[in-house]
Write a protein that holds these residues in place. Sequence first.
Motif, PDB file in Angstrom:
ATOM      1  N   GLU A  25       0.846  -1.204   0.000  1.00 58.73           N
ATOM      2  CA  GLU A  25       0.000   0.000   0.000  1.00 58.73           C
ATOM      3  C   GLU A  25       0.879   1.251   0.000  1.00 58.73           C
ATOM      4  OE1 GLU A  25      -1.565   1.503   3.730  1.00 58.73           O
ATOM      5  OE2 GLU A  25      -1.166  -0.429   4.672  1.00 58.73           O
ATOM      6  N   SER A  27      -0.658   4.249   1.402  1.00 61.49           N
ATOM      7  CA  SER A  27      -1.205   5.090   2.476  1.00 61.49           C
ATOM      8  C   SER A  27      -0.261   5.136   3.675  1.00 61.49           C
ATOM      9  CB  SER A  27      -2.578   4.557   2.911  1.00 61.49           C
ATOM     10  OG  SER A  27      -3.091   5.319   3.963  1.00 61.49           O
ATOM     11  N   VAL A  28       0.382   4.020   3.953  1.00 63.03           N
ATOM     12  CA  VAL A  28       1.299   3.996   5.103  1.00 63.03           C
ATOM     13  C   VAL A  28       2.471   4.951   4.897  1.00 63.03           C
ATOM     14  CG1 VAL A  28       2.591   1.962   4.307  1.00 63.03           C
ATOM     15  CG2 VAL A  28       2.519   2.494   6.741  1.00 63.03           C
ATOM     16  N   GLY A  32       0.651   7.635   6.877  1.00 67.38           N
ATOM     17  CA  GLY A  32       1.059   6.912   8.083  1.00 67.38           C
ATOM     18  C   GLY A  32       2.340   7.478   8.682  1.00 67.38           C
ATOM     19  N   LYS A  86      -6.208   9.969   0.940  1.00 67.52           N
ATOM     20  CA  LYS A  86      -6.261   8.570   1.373  1.00 67.52           C
ATOM     21  C   LYS A  86      -7.412   7.897   0.612  1.00 67.52           C
ATOM     22  CE  LYS A  86      -7.476   6.006   5.560  1.00 67.52           C
ATOM     23  NZ  LYS A  86      -7.872   6.082   6.960  1.00 67.52           N
ATOM     24  N   THR A 105      -5.159   2.645   0.546  1.00 63.10           N
ATOM     25  CA  THR A 105      -5.237   1.928   1.823  1.00 63.10           C
ATOM     26  C   THR A 105      -5.261   0.429   1.525  1.00 63.10           C
ATOM     27  OG1 THR A 105      -7.618   1.914   1.716  1.00 63.10           O
ATOM     28  CG2 THR A 105      -6.606   3.781   2.875  1.00 63.10           C
ATOM     29  N   VAL A 106      -5.455  -0.362   2.555  1.00 66.95           N
ATOM     30  CA  VAL A 106      -5.528  -1.818   2.363  1.00 66.95           C
ATOM     31  C   VAL A 106      -6.645  -2.171   1.384  1.00 66.95           C
ATOM     32  CG1 VAL A 106      -6.048  -4.012   3.514  1.00 66.95           C
ATOM     33  CG2 VAL A 106      -4.513  -2.362   4.610  1.00 66.95           C
ATOM     34  N   HIS A 130     -14.164   0.258  14.670  1.00 64.75           N
ATOM     35  CA  HIS A 130     -13.617   1.239  15.618  1.00 64.75           C
ATOM     36  C   HIS A 130     -14.304   1.176  16.980  1.00 64.75           C
ATOM     37  CE1 HIS A 130     -10.568   3.474  13.422  1.00 64.75           C
ATOM     38  NE2 HIS A 130     -11.270   3.202  12.349  1.00 64.75           N
ATOM     39  N   SER A 140     -14.196  -0.435   8.892  1.00 66.78           N
ATOM     40  CA  SER A 140     -13.274  -0.202   7.769  1.00 66.78           C
ATOM     41  C   SER A 140     -13.636  -1.027   6.533  1.00 66.78           C
ATOM     42  CB  SER A 140     -11.857  -0.549   8.199  1.00 66.78           C
ATOM     43  OG  SER A 140     -10.984  -0.406   7.099  1.00 66.78           O
ATOM     44  N   ASP A 142     -11.566  -2.116   4.707  1.00 65.93           N
ATOM     45  CA  ASP A 142     -10.536  -3.168   4.635  1.00 65.93           C
ATOM     46  C   ASP A 142     -11.156  -4.549   4.841  1.00 65.93           C
ATOM     47  OD1 ASP A 142      -8.777  -1.057   4.508  1.00 65.93           O
ATOM     48  OD2 ASP A 142      -7.707  -1.543   6.360  1.00 65.93           O
ATOM     49  N   LYS A 159      -5.401  -3.296  13.873  1.00 68.19           N
ATOM     50  CA  LYS A 159      -4.858  -2.178  14.649  1.00 68.19           C
ATOM     51  C   LYS A 159      -5.414  -2.144  16.068  1.00 68.19           C
ATOM     52  CE  LYS A 159      -3.455   0.740  10.889  1.00 68.19           C
ATOM     53  NZ  LYS A 159      -4.116   0.580   9.609  1.00 68.19           N
ATOM     54  N   THR A 256      -8.402   6.777  11.782  1.00 68.46           N
ATOM     55  CA  THR A 256      -7.222   5.918  11.920  1.00 68.46           C
ATOM     56  C   THR A 256      -5.916   6.735  11.945  1.00 68.46           C
ATOM     57  OG1 THR A 256      -8.376   4.024  11.009  1.00 68.46           O
ATOM     58  CG2 THR A 256      -5.982   3.951  10.905  1.00 68.46           C
ATOM     59  N   PRO A 257      -5.686   7.643  10.966  1.00 62.16           N
ATOM     60  CA  PRO A 257      -4.449   8.449  11.048  1.00 62.16           C
ATOM     61  C   PRO A 257      -4.376   9.278  12.332  1.00 62.16           C
ATOM     62  CG  PRO A 257      -5.427   8.653   8.864  1.00 62.16           C
ATOM     63  CD  PRO A 257      -6.407   7.891   9.704  1.00 62.16           C
ATOM     64  N   LEU A 260      -3.330   6.929  15.242  1.00 57.72           N
ATOM     65  CA  LEU A 260      -1.949   6.454  15.121  1.00 57.72           C
ATOM     66  C   LEU A 260      -0.962   7.591  15.382  1.00 57.72           C
ATOM     67  CD1 LEU A 260      -2.248   3.989  12.112  1.00 57.72           C
ATOM     68  CD2 LEU A 260      -2.092   3.441  14.537  1.00 57.72           C
TER      69      LEU A 260
HETATM   70  N1  PSU Z   1      -1.178   3.230   8.489  1.00 58.89           N
HETATM   71  C1  PSU Z   1      -1.181   4.424   9.054  1.00 58.89           C
HETATM   72  N2  PSU Z   1      -2.202   5.249   8.808  1.00 58.89           N
HETATM   73  C2  PSU Z   1      -3.251   4.893   7.999  1.00 58.89           C
HETATM   74  C3  PSU Z   1      -3.231   3.621   7.400  1.00 58.89           C
HETATM   75  C4  PSU Z   1      -2.185   2.850   7.681  1.00 58.89           C
HETATM   76  O1  PSU Z   1      -0.246   4.730   9.816  1.00 58.89           O
HETATM   77  O2  PSU Z   1      -4.156   5.681   7.775  1.00 58.89           O
HETATM   78  C5  PSU Z   1      -4.362   3.190   6.512  1.00 58.89           C
HETATM   79  C6  PSU Z   1      -4.205   1.736   6.092  1.00 58.89           C
HETATM   80  O3  PSU Z   1      -3.936   1.740   4.732  1.00 58.89           O
HETATM   81  C7  PSU Z   1      -5.545   1.091   6.410  1.00 58.89           C
HETATM   82  C8  PSU Z   1      -6.438   2.268   6.613  1.00 58.89           C
HETATM   83  O4  PSU Z   1      -6.000   0.329   5.333  1.00 58.89           O
HETATM   84  O5  PSU Z   1      -5.589   3.237   7.182  1.00 58.89           O
HETATM   85  C9  PSU Z   1      -7.626   1.979   7.481  1.00 58.89           C
HETATM   86  O6  PSU Z   1      -8.375   3.158   7.548  1.00 58.89           O
HETATM   87  P1  PSU Z   1      -9.923   3.129   7.904  1.00 58.89           P
HETATM   88  O7  PSU Z   1      -9.986   2.705   9.320  1.00 58.89           O
HETATM   89  O8  PSU Z   1     -10.358   4.554   7.676  1.00 58.89           O
HETATM   90  O9  PSU Z   1     -10.558   2.194   6.934  1.00 58.89           O
END
Ligand code: PSU
Length: 298
Positions: A25, A27-28, A32, A86, A105-106, A130, A140, A142, A159, A256-257, A260
């Motif tokens: 991916e 997005s990381v 990330g 994203k 993203t994934v 979540h 998600s 995902d 996560k 999610t961002p 993290l």
């Molecule tokens: N790693 C991070 N931040 C992120 C992601 C990964 O440090 O935002 C991405 C990943 O690609 C994952 C996605 O698939 O966040 C999940 O986001 P959401 O919960 O909005 O579906």
Amino acid sequence: MADFLSPSMEVASALASGQPIVALESSVWVQGLAWPHNWETAQQVEQVIREQGAVPAVIWVEDGLIHFGLGAASLEELCKNPRGTKLNVADLPAALATRQPGATTVSASLRAAELLGLKVFATGGVGGVHRGWQDHFDFSADLLELARTSLVTVSAGVKCVLDVEATLEALETLAIPVFRYATDTFPEFFCPGSRVYGNRFDEPEQIAQAYRFSRQILGRGCLVVQEPPSSISPKLLHKWLHKGLAQVPKGGKEVTPFLLQWVAKASAGLTVEVNRGLLIANARLAAQIAVCLGENRG
Ligand code: PSU
Ligand code: MN
């Protein structure tokens, strides 16, 4: 091949010759990790994949195309000056139509990789249900894409900022085969696992074999999980997460961002180190599985 799929020369020739490929991916790297951690980690991830005899393919959207495999210069530039939004899987059509840049993203990576015919994908931790879903439903994409596509996804579980219990229930309901690599519990990204879920295997070859059955029986892939090489105790993580959860936006892509980045700051960068270690370890295992699947044996 659809005309919006744009593999690099290296990825195209690996596809043609049957050399193993590991999808990654973007997005990381964009949303990330921050510079210079993103670029340092991206290089290490690509290196461990190559050491196993596979080719890395970062997925990235720009100019109305889905790109597979960025050259070192483009990847470094992207890490240094992150751009693009994203992209979840549902964002792909608009991103292509508007020719806007976006990091996958994934969920978006899995769909794109499937369109190109790739079999193995490596990530950090996958998204899920979540915390607080009882008040504000946030699930998600995902998880749905893991259920719809046919790749092996190698991760450190889901996560730890999520409601892990509810996410495991969702994995069960969606009937996503979960294979634990060399661990008795289901890992939680930065944190070691505490719950037993899925089936344990100790060899990449056995995972490749179980994946073949997954494709034949369910017509889909599987989620492979392994413990992070170093981890953080859940107690410490929850201490850091506590205040972040009180301020997190309700739903949307930022959740999610935000979480993290919150724990990265609260832990003075410790979670970033753990994240880097697990991304590299997952890339290595993904490449080993890709090699086992080989050209004529997948
Ligand atoms: N790693 C991070 N931040 C992120 C992601 C990964 O440090 O935002 C991405 C990943 O690609 C994952 C996605 O698939 O966040 C999940 O986001 P959401 O919960 O909005 O579906
Ligand atoms: Mn969400």
